[in-house]
Design an enzyme around this catalytic site. Structure first.
Site, PDB file in Angstrom:
ATOM      1  N   LYS A 201       0.738  -1.092   0.116  1.00 38.65           N
ATOM      2  CA  LYS A 201       0.002   0.216   0.377  1.00 38.65           C
ATOM      3  C   LYS A 201       0.954   1.003  -0.289  1.00 38.65           C
ATOM      4  O   LYS A 201       2.186   1.624   0.432  1.00 38.65           O
ATOM      5  CB  LYS A 201      -1.311   0.108   1.153  1.00 38.65           C
ATOM      6  CG  LYS A 201      -2.090  -1.085   1.147  1.00 38.65           C
ATOM      7  CD  LYS A 201      -3.305  -0.906   2.581  1.00 38.65           C
ATOM      8  CE  LYS A 201      -3.217  -2.198   2.339  1.00 38.65           C
ATOM      9  NZ  LYS A 201      -3.999  -2.178   3.804  1.00 38.65           N
TER      10      LYS A 201
ATOM     11  N   PHE B 158     -15.883   3.135   7.188  1.00 40.71           N
ATOM     12  CA  PHE B 158     -14.617   3.531   6.852  1.00 40.71           C
ATOM     13  C   PHE B 158     -14.733   3.215   5.374  1.00 40.71           C
ATOM     14  O   PHE B 158     -13.277   3.765   4.863  1.00 40.71           O
ATOM     15  CB  PHE B 158     -13.643   2.546   7.217  1.00 40.71           C
ATOM     16  CG  PHE B 158     -13.700   1.300   7.042  1.00 40.71           C
ATOM     17  CD1 PHE B 158     -13.103   0.338   6.106  1.00 40.71           C
ATOM     18  CD2 PHE B 158     -14.703   0.416   7.847  1.00 40.71           C
ATOM     19  CE1 PHE B 158     -13.261  -1.143   6.157  1.00 40.71           C
ATOM     20  CE2 PHE B 158     -14.982  -1.050   7.930  1.00 40.71           C
ATOM     21  CZ  PHE B 158     -14.456  -1.594   6.675  1.00 40.71           C
TER      22      PHE B 158
ATOM     23  N   ARG C 147      -0.570 -14.427   4.115  1.00 39.77           N
ATOM     24  CA  ARG C 147      -0.584 -14.405   4.776  1.00 39.77           C
ATOM     25  C   ARG C 147      -0.735 -14.035   6.064  1.00 39.77           C
ATOM     26  O   ARG C 147      -0.628 -13.062   7.398  1.00 39.77           O
ATOM     27  CB  ARG C 147      -2.845 -14.950   5.268  1.00 39.77           C
ATOM     28  CG  ARG C 147      -3.555 -14.426   4.100  1.00 39.77           C
ATOM     29  CD  ARG C 147      -4.691 -13.432   3.791  1.00 39.77           C
ATOM     30  NE  ARG C 147      -4.603 -13.198   4.748  1.00 39.77           N
ATOM     31  CZ  ARG C 147      -5.916 -11.978   4.741  1.00 39.77           C
ATOM     32  NH1 ARG C 147      -5.817 -11.394   4.044  1.00 39.77           N
ATOM     33  NH2 ARG C 147      -6.977 -11.364   6.007  1.00 39.77           N
TER      34      ARG C 147
ATOM     35  N   THR D 194      -4.614  -8.115  10.352  1.00 38.75           N
ATOM     36  CA  THR D 194      -4.986  -6.757   9.812  1.00 38.75           C
ATOM     37  C   THR D 194      -4.738  -5.925  11.148  1.00 38.75           C
ATOM     38  O   THR D 194      -4.326  -4.474  10.662  1.00 38.75           O
ATOM     39  CB  THR D 194      -7.408  -7.097   9.918  1.00 38.75           C
ATOM     40  OG1 THR D 194      -7.391  -7.853   8.767  1.00 38.75           O
ATOM     41  CG2 THR D 194      -6.921  -5.783   9.097  1.00 38.75           C
TER      42      THR D 194
ATOM     43  N   ARG E  53       3.064  -6.562   9.700  1.00 37.47           N
ATOM     44  CA  ARG E  53       1.987  -5.627   9.959  1.00 37.47           C
ATOM     45  C   ARG E  53       2.814  -5.780  11.327  1.00 37.47           C
ATOM     46  O   ARG E  53       2.911  -4.392  12.359  1.00 37.47           O
ATOM     47  CB  ARG E  53       0.452  -6.237  10.281  1.00 37.47           C
ATOM     48  CG  ARG E  53       0.653  -5.771   8.228  1.00 37.47           C
ATOM     49  CD  ARG E  53      -1.493  -5.834   8.799  1.00 37.47           C
ATOM     50  NE  ARG E  53      -1.373  -5.723   7.285  1.00 37.47           N
ATOM     51  CZ  ARG E  53      -2.288  -6.827   6.440  1.00 37.47           C
ATOM     52  NH1 ARG E  53      -3.143  -7.369   7.248  1.00 37.47           N
ATOM     53  NH2 ARG E  53      -3.170  -6.372   5.406  1.00 37.47           N
TER      54      ARG E  53
ATOM     55  N   ASN F  60      -2.063  -0.876   6.782  1.00 35.97           N
ATOM     56  CA  ASN F  60      -1.378  -1.448   7.487  1.00 35.97           C
ATOM     57  C   ASN F  60      -0.078  -1.844   6.494  1.00 35.97           C
ATOM     58  O   ASN F  60      -0.472  -2.852   6.412  1.00 35.97           O
ATOM     59  CB  ASN F  60      -2.081  -2.566   8.325  1.00 35.97           C
ATOM     60  CG  ASN F  60      -3.548  -2.390   7.223  1.00 35.97           C
ATOM     61  OD1 ASN F  60      -2.508  -2.647   5.988  1.00 35.97           O
ATOM     62  ND2 ASN F  60      -4.322  -3.569   7.794  1.00 35.97           N
TER      63      ASN F  60
ATOM     64  N   HIS G 193      -1.666  -5.574   1.269  1.00 35.30           N
ATOM     65  CA  HIS G 193      -3.442  -6.116   1.341  1.00 35.30           C
ATOM     66  C   HIS G 193      -2.484  -7.630   0.716  1.00 35.30           C
ATOM     67  O   HIS G 193      -1.596  -7.670  -0.044  1.00 35.30           O
ATOM     68  CB  HIS G 193      -3.818  -4.982   0.144  1.00 35.30           C
ATOM     69  CG  HIS G 193      -4.759  -6.624  -0.239  1.00 35.30           C
ATOM     70  ND1 HIS G 193      -6.464  -6.569   0.641  1.00 35.30           N
ATOM     71  CD2 HIS G 193      -4.354  -7.654  -0.736  1.00 35.30           C
ATOM     72  CE1 HIS G 193      -6.532  -7.551   0.318  1.00 35.30           C
ATOM     73  NE2 HIS G 193      -6.671  -7.813  -1.075  1.00 35.30           N
TER      74      HIS G 193
END
Length: 137
Positions: free
Chosen positions: A11, A59, A87, A93, A104, A114, A117
């Site tokens: 991100k 959000f 993952r 998350t 993360r 965070n 993705h």
């Protein structure tokens, strides 16, 4: 064992902090192979489609604003159990709940920013890859 593919997004916060190499390195060291990679600033329409499942949540607007706020890296990685493996590398998350050693857990503090993705299922991966890399399948 069959090979599956997953979509990973570094991100805008991860790109601006110079963490693309860390993300890619961890994926490769895990044994996943990169089959596509692109640096791009996401169009709002693509972001809204990508996060469509959250459209009714409060959000949603902030999420779309953030993901389109600067360049991101979209990549496709493949390997056995690619979705589950990636993952695990990414972590929960909520970065505060993410395990130490996960991306993360090591590098993020906020749910809204965070870093990364990752597709949450093989079905989501196919849909997301088709959105970000049409014709790759």
């Amino acid at each position: 064992m069959s090979v599956e593919r997953t979509l990973i997004l570094v991100k805008p916060d991860g790109v601006s902090r110079g963490l693309v190499g860390e993300v890619v390195g961890r994926l490769e060291r895990k044994g996943l192979t990169l089959v596509a990679l692109e640096l791009r600033t996401l169009e709002r329409s693509v972001a809204e489609t990508h996060y469509g499942e959250h459209a009714s949540k409060p959000f949603f607007g902030e999420l779309v604003d953030f993901i389109t706020s600067g360049p991101l890296v979209a990549l496709v990685a493949e390997g056995p159990r690619a979705v589950e493996a990636s993952r695990g590398l990414i972590g929960a998350t909520d970065p505060v709940k993410a395990a130490p050693g996960s991306l993360r857990g090591d590098y993020a503090l906020e749910i809204g920013q965070n870093l990364v993705h990752g597709s949450d299922s093989p079905e989501s991966a196919k849909r997301e890859i088709d959105l970000f890399f049409p014709g790759l399948s």
